[in-house]
Design a protein around this motif. Sequence first.
Motif: not given
Length: 199
Positions: A4, A7, A9-11, A13-14, A139, A173, A176
């Motif tokens: 991914h 946008r 991408r999820t948290f 994934h990062n 990312s 936010r 994270r």
Amino acid sequence: MFRHRDRGRTFVHNVQLAALLSIVAGVVNIVGVLSFKTLTTNVTGHFAFFSEELFSNNYGLAFLSIIYVISFFLGAFLANTTMEMTSRGAAHYSYMLPLSIEIFLLVLVAFSPADYAVVLSCVLLMAMGLQNALVTKISGSVVRTTHLTGLFTDLGIELSQMIFYKKSNERKRLKRAILLKAIIIGGFFCGGIIGALMY
């Protein structure tokens, strides 16, 4: 973690991307210092060395610092160029070529004689420029794994914001973002220790 981009991408994934590649950067950094006495994951120090050598009239060493900076730059340029070239069909496969090039460069250095310290330092800097551009692009500029100056700056800002931002969505936010930066810093630190012990 690579499928991914931006946008999509999820948290999580990062976090996966940051944890793995910051460890790689930490290992490369310490091995570059121990093997070649050269910083190999960022260019900030090389600008300082350039100025120092220029002031000392060591023009050859000053020029070498610029070569190191250019090597990192070329890695970043190569990463984006290969991603753009291969993203026309299936965008989520566009990371494969730059990642393969990075792996090839790291293996090349691992099995090369240390007699060619300058060339191998350039190769490591190119690999780290490539990695930094790769993770930045994947990312959406959220993750950077090869140097810590900006991370500590952002971490200081975000920890300060935790004092003032009270809304739950803002705090979520921030938490994270802080966790992600802590993982990158921890990964780089662990990679440095692992690399030094293995070396």
